[in-house]
Design a protein around this motif. Structure first.
Motif, PDB file in Angstrom:
ATOM      1  N   ASP A   1      40.031  40.904  51.808  1.00 30.00           N
ATOM      2  CA  ASP A   1      40.738  42.159  51.562  1.00 30.00           C
ATOM      3  C   ASP A   1      39.773  43.331  51.384  1.00 30.00           C
ATOM      4  O   ASP A   1      40.120  44.350  50.781  1.00 30.00           O
ATOM      5  CB  ASP A   1      41.629  42.041  50.326  1.00 30.00           C
ATOM      6  CG  ASP A   1      40.829  41.727  49.058  1.00 30.00           C
ATOM      7  OD1 ASP A   1      39.634  41.387  49.178  1.00 30.00           O
ATOM      8  OD2 ASP A   1      41.397  41.826  47.961  1.00 30.00           O
ATOM      9  N   ASP A   2      38.589  43.214  51.940  1.00 31.51           N
ATOM     10  CA  ASP A   2      37.544  44.202  51.683  1.00 31.51           C
ATOM     11  C   ASP A   2      37.916  45.608  52.135  1.00 31.51           C
ATOM     12  O   ASP A   2      37.465  46.591  51.555  1.00 31.51           O
ATOM     13  CB  ASP A   2      36.245  43.777  52.376  1.00 31.51           C
ATOM     14  CG  ASP A   2      35.099  44.705  52.040  1.00 31.51           C
ATOM     15  OD1 ASP A   2      34.618  44.656  50.891  1.00 31.51           O
ATOM     16  OD2 ASP A   2      34.708  45.504  52.911  1.00 31.51           O
TER      17      ASP A   2
ATOM     18  N   SER B   1      44.205  39.565  44.466  1.00 32.97           N
ATOM     19  CA  SER B   1      44.881  40.636  45.185  1.00 32.97           C
ATOM     20  C   SER B   1      45.651  41.539  44.256  1.00 32.97           C
ATOM     21  O   SER B   1      45.928  42.687  44.570  1.00 32.97           O
ATOM     22  CB  SER B   1      45.833  40.048  46.234  1.00 32.97           C
ATOM     23  OG  SER B   1      46.840  39.274  45.606  1.00 32.97           O
ATOM     24  N   GLN B   2      45.994  41.050  43.044  1.00 31.18           N
ATOM     25  CA  GLN B   2      46.736  41.856  42.098  1.00 31.18           C
ATOM     26  C   GLN B   2      45.821  42.666  41.191  1.00 31.18           C
ATOM     27  O   GLN B   2      46.242  43.644  40.606  1.00 31.18           O
ATOM     28  CB  GLN B   2      47.629  40.957  41.231  1.00 31.18           C
ATOM     29  CG  GLN B   2      48.772  40.311  42.009  1.00 31.18           C
ATOM     30  CD  GLN B   2      49.482  39.311  41.146  1.00 31.18           C
ATOM     31  OE1 GLN B   2      48.883  38.362  40.666  1.00 31.18           O
ATOM     32  NE2 GLN B   2      50.776  39.503  40.947  1.00 31.18           N
TER      33      GLN B   2
ATOM     34  N   GLU C   1      33.485  45.716  34.951  1.00 26.25           N
ATOM     35  CA  GLU C   1      34.290  44.882  35.827  1.00 26.25           C
ATOM     36  C   GLU C   1      33.724  43.469  35.869  1.00 26.25           C
ATOM     37  O   GLU C   1      32.617  43.216  35.400  1.00 26.25           O
ATOM     38  CB  GLU C   1      34.317  45.457  37.241  1.00 26.25           C
ATOM     39  CG  GLU C   1      34.994  46.812  37.325  1.00 26.25           C
ATOM     40  CD  GLU C   1      35.038  47.333  38.754  1.00 26.25           C
ATOM     41  OE1 GLU C   1      34.575  46.615  39.657  1.00 26.25           O
ATOM     42  OE2 GLU C   1      35.515  48.452  38.940  1.00 26.25           O
ATOM     43  N   THR C   2      34.480  42.575  36.484  1.00 23.92           N
ATOM     44  CA  THR C   2      33.988  41.227  36.743  1.00 23.92           C
ATOM     45  C   THR C   2      34.135  40.947  38.227  1.00 23.92           C
ATOM     46  O   THR C   2      34.872  41.618  38.935  1.00 23.92           O
ATOM     47  CB  THR C   2      34.778  40.165  35.961  1.00 23.92           C
ATOM     48  OG1 THR C   2      36.166  40.325  36.254  1.00 23.92           O
ATOM     49  CG2 THR C   2      34.552  40.326  34.470  1.00 23.92           C
ATOM     50  N   LEU C   3      33.428  39.957  38.707  1.00 22.28           N
ATOM     51  CA  LEU C   3      33.547  39.567  40.102  1.00 22.28           C
ATOM     52  C   LEU C   3      34.918  38.956  40.380  1.00 22.28           C
ATOM     53  O   LEU C   3      35.511  38.343  39.485  1.00 22.28           O
ATOM     54  CB  LEU C   3      32.474  38.529  40.452  1.00 22.28           C
ATOM     55  CG  LEU C   3      31.033  39.047  40.551  1.00 22.28           C
ATOM     56  CD1 LEU C   3      30.091  37.861  40.606  1.00 22.28           C
ATOM     57  CD2 LEU C   3      30.859  39.915  41.770  1.00 22.28           C
ATOM     58  N   PRO C   4      35.417  39.088  41.596  1.00 21.72           N
ATOM     59  CA  PRO C   4      36.652  38.378  41.940  1.00 21.72           C
ATOM     60  C   PRO C   4      36.502  36.884  41.700  1.00 21.72           C
ATOM     61  O   PRO C   4      35.430  36.310  41.897  1.00 21.72           O
ATOM     62  CB  PRO C   4      36.806  38.681  43.438  1.00 21.72           C
ATOM     63  CG  PRO C   4      36.064  39.960  43.648  1.00 21.72           C
ATOM     64  CD  PRO C   4      34.906  39.916  42.694  1.00 21.72           C
ATOM     65  N   ASP C   5      37.593  36.249  41.251  1.00 20.76           N
ATOM     66  CA  ASP C   5      37.541  34.824  40.937  1.00 20.76           C
ATOM     67  C   ASP C   5      37.117  33.972  42.125  1.00 20.76           C
ATOM     68  O   ASP C   5      36.566  32.891  41.973  1.00 20.76           O
ATOM     69  CB  ASP C   5      38.917  34.341  40.455  1.00 20.76           C
ATOM     70  CG  ASP C   5      39.297  34.958  39.117  1.00 20.76           C
ATOM     71  OD1 ASP C   5      38.391  35.444  38.414  1.00 20.76           O
ATOM     72  OD2 ASP C   5      40.497  34.954  38.787  1.00 20.76           O
ATOM     73  N   SER C   6      37.381  34.470  43.342  1.00 22.63           N
ATOM     74  CA  SER C   6      37.116  33.663  44.531  1.00 22.63           C
ATOM     75  C   SER C   6      35.639  33.665  44.929  1.00 22.63           C
ATOM     76  O   SER C   6      35.245  32.935  45.830  1.00 22.63           O
ATOM     77  CB  SER C   6      37.957  34.181  45.701  1.00 22.63           C
ATOM     78  OG  SER C   6      37.684  35.557  45.939  1.00 22.63           O
TER      79      SER C   6
END
Length: 556
Positions: A446-447, A19-20, A124-129
């Motif tokens: 959070d899309d 989220s950050q 960029e990278t994918l979100p960790d989740s």
């Protein structure tokens, strides 16, 4: 920066939550020249130890600027050992992993740091989740067969323009507004008028534009055409065609670190006699655009057929322009430009205006980005990989089909100024354009912060490989339904655009000479290359490039 730089960051050790992540890098420049300079700096000084694909002597830097403060990165570059010895948690953790110090660069200029960060920020990278493996079957439900079958009859045959399949590369059929005159293109040849169902060459574009090429790829050549709504008075019509990269100076391009393989050219033609059976007149080039591949270019030209004199859309030309393969060339930042570039967009221009950057066409003041600093005024809506078909219903709603990357095909309802997801979304799924973008992942909680407008219809590649829309059927068993299909296999679908939640998508089929048959069998090739056409009386046609045949649908 004479020494190799290896920065000590990797997503495995970032201490910030997903989220950050969106808070980082907001101040980093997106200027194409600065990105270009940063790429040169990276390749000359950093690439020995760092990759943007995987860990090496130093860590993979993809996603760095989206996850770490810019000030921290700059300080580390200037004096990494000082940051480590100050017991900075991130620096210490990474030093323990890589067990070596990066050389300091205390004299590096601020402008070089800014350029380097601008380039890194395009990755960029994918979100960790997210899971590490993409979805194998993103849409498990299958499209049911409606049982509806409609008669076909052979209407016309275009002359072969090659000795191998496809024999004739037609993509579009339309009538001159206000007349019965019906036209169809062959991408290799130009424009035919169908007179008593027989093709007559009207515009031999291959002769008039000798630099035009229609190879390689199925999408090159003269891909689209359209007539001005007042053609019978002003003689104006428009074509889109390809020429080799570097043929002439482009009006729109990108950093020279990305090759220019093709150029798309929008041409205005003016017929001296609009009623003549063969074109004679003049032409002028409106715009020339560089792309790095043969794919996803200027696939659609059209005017809103419902617009009347005095309406906002009247006389304005809509252009479907894809990302040109930029994402596949690892330049997704150019197709993910938030309206600052013309790539991956549906454009709307005034072809007889002159307030564009090159002075050859107009930017309508009602366009969503007209007059806004840092934006491309031509952009009407954006976030498309390949918006290959634009159409309107009788209620005035605008729609477009968008061919996906590897998994999802889309039909979108188009609204002015909206973002439709590419290259960070494929349908209602996440795609990582900076990594393995042949994989897709579920949306995250959070899309909504990304502001994506999602398709009203999405189908995965279990059903079709490349979507192409037809028309809303005016009569017959599918009256009021939108028909569309798979370009490759010719599989046919329909949907009620006003009752999608209840009725969904169903398939239908055809009968030819009394026999139920698939289009693939009917066309006798390995692919159909399906297109749809319509004449002035609302008669609908099915076309196949494979043999250059045009079939008329029974409307009873």
């Amino acid at each position: 920066m004479k020494k190799s730089i290896y920065l000590f960051f990797t997503a495995s050790f970032l201490i910030f939550s997903c989220s950050q992540k969106s808070e980082f890098g907001g101040e980093i420049s997106t200027d194409s020249e600065q990105i270009k300079a940063g790429k040169v700096l990276f390749e000359n000084n950093c690439s020995t130890c760092h990759s943007l694909e995987q860990n090496g002597i130093g860590p993979n830097l993809s996603g760095l600027t989206h996850s770490v403060e810019s000030s921290w990165i700059k300080n580390f570059i200037k004096n990494p050992s000082a940051v480590i010895e100050a017991n900075d948690p991130r620096a210490v953790k990474l030093f323990e992993l890589y067990k070596t110090y990066m050389p300091p660069f205390p004299g590096i200029e601020e402008k070089d740091l800014d350029a380097l960060l601008a380039y890194l920020h395009t990755y960029e990278t994918l979100p960790d989740s997210l899971p590490q493996i993409g979805l194998e079957n993103p849409i498990p439900d299958s499209v049911p067969d409606s049982g509806i079958r409609i008669e076909l009859e052979l209407y016309s045959q275009l002359p072969a323009s090659d000795t191998a399949f496809p024999l004739a590369k037609m993509t579009k059929m339309e009538a001159i507004p206000g007349t019965e005159r019906l036209f169809i293109n062959d991408q290799r040849v130009g424009l035919y008028e169908l007179i008593d169902s027989k093709p007559n060459v009207y515009l031999p574009i291959s002769e008039l534009k000798p630099d035009m090429v229609s190879k390689p790829g199925w999408a090159t050549g003269m891909a689209s055409f359209t007539f001005h709504p007042e053609f019978t008075k002003n003689g104006l019509f428009y074509t889109a065609h390809t020429e080799p990269g570097g043929t002439q100076q482009a009006d729109y391009g990108y950093s020279d670190t990305i090759r220019v393989f093709m150029q798309w050219i929008l041409t205005e033609w003016k017929a001296d006699n609009p009623s003549a059976k063969v074109f004679n007149g003049s032409s002028r080039e409106l715009v020339r655009i560089d792309i790095p591949s043969q794919a996803h270019g200027m696939q659609e030209l059209t005017f809103n057929p419902n617009a009347k004199s005095g309406d906002e859309d009247y006389g304005l030309l809509f252009i479907g322009f894809g990302d040109g393969g930029l994402t596949e060339k690892r330049a997704a930042h150019l197709s993910n430009s938030k309206g600052s570039k013309i790539y991956s967009s549906i454009l709307r221009i005034d072809p007889i205006g002159n307030n564009s950057i090159n002075g050859k066409y107009g930017i309508p003041t009602s366009n969503p980005f007209a007059g806004k600093e840092g934006k491309a005024g031509e952009v009407y809506a954006y976030g498309f990989r390949n918006p290959n078909r634009i159409f309107w219903d009788t209620k005035g709603n605008m729609f477009a089909t968008d061919i996906g990357q590897h998994s999802i095909e889309e039909l979108n309802k188009i609204e002015k100024g909206k973002f439709y997801g590419w290259p960070i979304r494929e349908g209602r799924f996440i795609i990582n354009p900076y990594g393995k973008f042949r994989e897709i992942f579920p949306l995250q909680e959070d899309d909504e912060k990304f502001g994506v407008t999602y398709p009203i219809i999405q189908l995965d590649h279990d059903e079709l490989a490349a979507i192409f829309a037809g028309y809303i059927m005016p009569s017959g068993p599918l009256q009021g339904k939108l028909i569309f299909g798979d370009i490759l296999s010719g599989r046919l679908f329909f949907a009620d655009l006003y009752d999608l939640e209840k009725s969904g998508v169903e398939s239908w089929g055809v009968i030819f000479e009394g026999k139920e048959i698939s289009l693939l069998e009917l066309c006798g090739g390995e692919r159909v290359d399906l297109k749809f056409g319509k004449d002035a009386s609302e008669q609908i046609y099915i076309m196949s490039k494979t043999e250059g045949k045009i079939f008329k649908l029974s409307m009873n």
